[in-house]
Design an enzyme around this catalytic site. Structure first.
Site, mmCIF file in Angstrom:
data_model
loop_
_atom_site.group_PDB
_atom_site.id
_atom_site.type_symbol
_atom_site.label_atom_id
_atom_site.label_comp_id
_atom_site.label_asym_id
_atom_site.label_seq_id
_atom_site.Cartn_x
_atom_site.Cartn_y
_atom_site.Cartn_z
ATOM 1 N N THR A 299 -28.683 19.485 0.110
ATOM 2 C CA THR A 299 -29.228 20.844 0.228
ATOM 3 C C THR A 299 -29.756 21.342 -1.115
ATOM 4 O O THR A 299 -30.863 21.878 -1.212
ATOM 5 C CB THR A 299 -28.154 21.808 0.748
ATOM 6 O OG1 THR A 299 -27.809 21.437 2.085
ATOM 7 C CG2 THR A 299 -28.661 23.242 0.756
ATOM 8 N N ASP B 275 -23.082 27.650 -4.648
ATOM 9 C CA ASP B 275 -22.450 27.271 -3.391
ATOM 10 C C ASP B 275 -20.978 26.971 -3.665
ATOM 11 O O ASP B 275 -20.549 26.981 -4.823
ATOM 12 C CB ASP B 275 -23.164 26.058 -2.793
ATOM 13 C CG ASP B 275 -23.155 26.078 -1.266
ATOM 14 O OD1 ASP B 275 -22.314 26.787 -0.685
ATOM 15 O OD2 ASP B 275 -23.995 25.386 -0.659
ATOM 16 N N LYS C 101 -33.569 27.082 5.595
ATOM 17 C CA LYS C 101 -33.308 25.651 5.625
ATOM 18 C C LYS C 101 -33.052 25.185 7.063
ATOM 19 O O LYS C 101 -32.362 25.837 7.836
ATOM 20 C CB LYS C 101 -32.081 25.326 4.770
ATOM 21 C CG LYS C 101 -31.741 23.848 4.678
ATOM 22 C CD LYS C 101 -30.317 23.644 4.176
ATOM 23 C CE LYS C 101 -29.302 23.989 5.271
ATOM 24 N NZ LYS C 101 -27.920 23.664 4.871
ATOM 25 N N GLY D 26 0.789 -1.230 0.000
ATOM 26 C CA GLY D 26 0.000 0.000 0.000
ATOM 27 C C GLY D 26 0.815 1.271 0.000
ATOM 28 O O GLY D 26 0.256 2.363 -0.142
ATOM 29 N N GLU D 27 2.128 1.196 0.158
ATOM 30 C CA GLU D 27 2.967 2.392 0.168
ATOM 31 C C GLU D 27 3.079 2.985 -1.236
ATOM 32 O O GLU D 27 3.133 2.264 -2.235
ATOM 33 C CB GLU D 27 4.364 2.062 0.702
ATOM 34 C CG GLU D 27 4.381 1.672 2.165
ATOM 35 C CD GLU D 27 5.782 1.320 2.636
ATOM 36 O OE1 GLU D 27 6.740 1.427 1.829
ATOM 37 O OE2 GLU D 27 5.915 0.919 3.814
ATOM 38 N N THR E 101 -22.834 15.787 -0.747
ATOM 39 C CA THR E 101 -23.955 14.859 -0.919
ATOM 40 C C THR E 101 -25.020 15.444 -1.842
ATOM 41 O O THR E 101 -25.852 14.711 -2.375
ATOM 42 C CB THR E 101 -24.608 14.524 0.428
ATOM 43 O OG1 THR E 101 -25.212 15.711 0.972
ATOM 44 C CG2 THR E 101 -23.574 13.975 1.403
ATOM 45 N N GLN F 38 -13.296 20.790 7.753
ATOM 46 C CA GLN F 38 -12.975 20.598 9.172
ATOM 47 C C GLN F 38 -12.095 21.757 9.643
ATOM 48 O O GLN F 38 -10.971 21.578 10.098
ATOM 49 C CB GLN F 38 -12.280 19.257 9.390
ATOM 50 C CG GLN F 38 -13.116 18.055 8.994
ATOM 51 C CD GLN F 38 -12.459 16.749 9.362
ATOM 52 O OE1 GLN F 38 -12.122 16.508 10.523
ATOM 53 N NE2 GLN F 38 -12.256 15.898 8.366
ATOM 54 N N ASP G 239 -29.088 28.620 1.878
ATOM 55 C CA ASP G 239 -29.035 28.583 3.343
ATOM 56 C C ASP G 239 -28.341 29.840 3.847
ATOM 57 O O ASP G 239 -27.871 30.676 3.058
ATOM 58 C CB ASP G 239 -28.318 27.326 3.855
ATOM 59 C CG ASP G 239 -26.938 27.135 3.244
ATOM 60 O OD1 ASP G 239 -26.252 28.148 3.009
ATOM 61 O OD2 ASP G 239 -26.556 25.988 2.981
#
Length: 315
Positions: free
Chosen positions: A234, A226, A199, A35-36, A231, A103, A176
């Protein structure tokens, strides 16, 4: 100047090289059985005529941190190291889609500030400057100590929509609260009215529900803009609601389409009439990585290129 591409967005990298008339740098990228990742560039060390000139040759690494995000991040770091070891001292990183950028805050106790961690990882490489597009939060640039140029797809979208709209028929809708500022900008630049959707998201199920709207869309063609499509929930729920309110058509636009498996198919079947995105994320990248059938490009999906904007910044 030479363009070196990781495996995530070679289509865009080739466009940048072509538009800017830059030299294409050959990259060999493979994976060991464990996997490297292994990265090797076409070294210039066997070209004596280049000795002493290598420092003046700019190296540009193009790599979107799209799925698989962690693998593409590691590949970017290894490519930077390979170029640095071959004598390239003026490296620019072009990361059109900066993974982990959602994040950007600590929402719950015990969480990591992932966007800052990624910034620190990128800075361990020899990249002297970073070019990216439409960050989820501009404050992310403050996580870096190196210069960060945040380009925007706004002008691309404005040019696209200005050629097809008639003021009397179109309206911009903010899907939104977070999109109000950006939507107001487009409405002002396109000289269009604006409407606002209220919303609500169910904290238990995550389902998006439209509670109401301020403004009128009956008989209008709607534009929803946006920063990204993840996903698509909205946008799809907003389009369904707007059609019920009498909208003639709904066009959604986003700088980044992450092509989460199954999402484009859902968009195709939704009340949305057109999806306009940029090539910050390669459309076929996910399929190639996982040997899956590519999500079909239909008449609903329009992809605009950011290559010229990147070339303008590099020059």
């Amino acid at each position: 100047m030479q363009i070196f591409s990781g495996s995530s967005n070679q289509d865009l990298a080739k466009k940048i090289a072509k538009v800017g008339d830059f030299e294409w740098g050959k990259v060999e990228s493979s994976q060991f059985e464990n996997g490297e990742r292994r990265v090797r560039i076409d070294s210039r060390r066997d070209l004596p005529a280049q000795a002493g000139k290598r420092d003046s040759i700019g190296g540009v690494i193009v790599q979107s941190l799209s799925h698989p995000v962690d693998e593409h991040l590691i590949e970017f770091c290894l490519l930077s190291d390979a170029l640095s070891r071959d004598g390239y001292t003026n490296l620019v990183g072009v990361i059109p889609w900066l993974g982990y950028s959602k994040q950007d805050k600590v929402f719950l106790p015990g969480e990591s500030l992932a966007a800052k961690v990624i910034a620190q990882i990128i800075q361990t490489t020899k990249v002297k400057k970073l070019i990216t597009f439409d960050l989820h939060n501009r404050a992310i640039t403050g996580f870096f100590d190196i210069p960060v140029v945040e380009l925007s797809a706004k002008q691309i979208f404005l040019e696209y929509f200005s050629k097809k709209i008639t003021v009397s028929e179109w309206v911009v809708v903010a899907p939104d609260e977070g999109a109000v500022k950006s939507s107001a900008y487009y409405a002002r630049e396109l000289d269009l009215p604006i409407a606002y959707i209220d919303k609500r998201r169910d904290l238990k199920t995550g389902r998006v529900v439209v509670a109401g709207m301020t403004g009128d869309v009956e008989g209008k063609r709607v534009i929803i803009i946006d920063d990204m499509i993840v996903t698509g929930s909205t946008m799809m729920e907003s389009a369904r609601y707007l059609k019920k309110q009498g909208a003639k058509s709904v066009t959604v636009a986003a700088t980044h389409h992450l092509y989460v498996p199954g999402v484009q198919e859902k968009l195709e079947k939704s009340a949305i009439d057109e999806v306009v995105v940029t090539d910050s994320v390669q459309h076929t990248a996910y399929s190639k990585q996982h040997n899956r059938k590519p999500q079909a490009v239909s008449h609903k999906l329009k992809i605009l290129s950011v290559a010229q904007l990147i070339v303008d910044e590099l020059e």
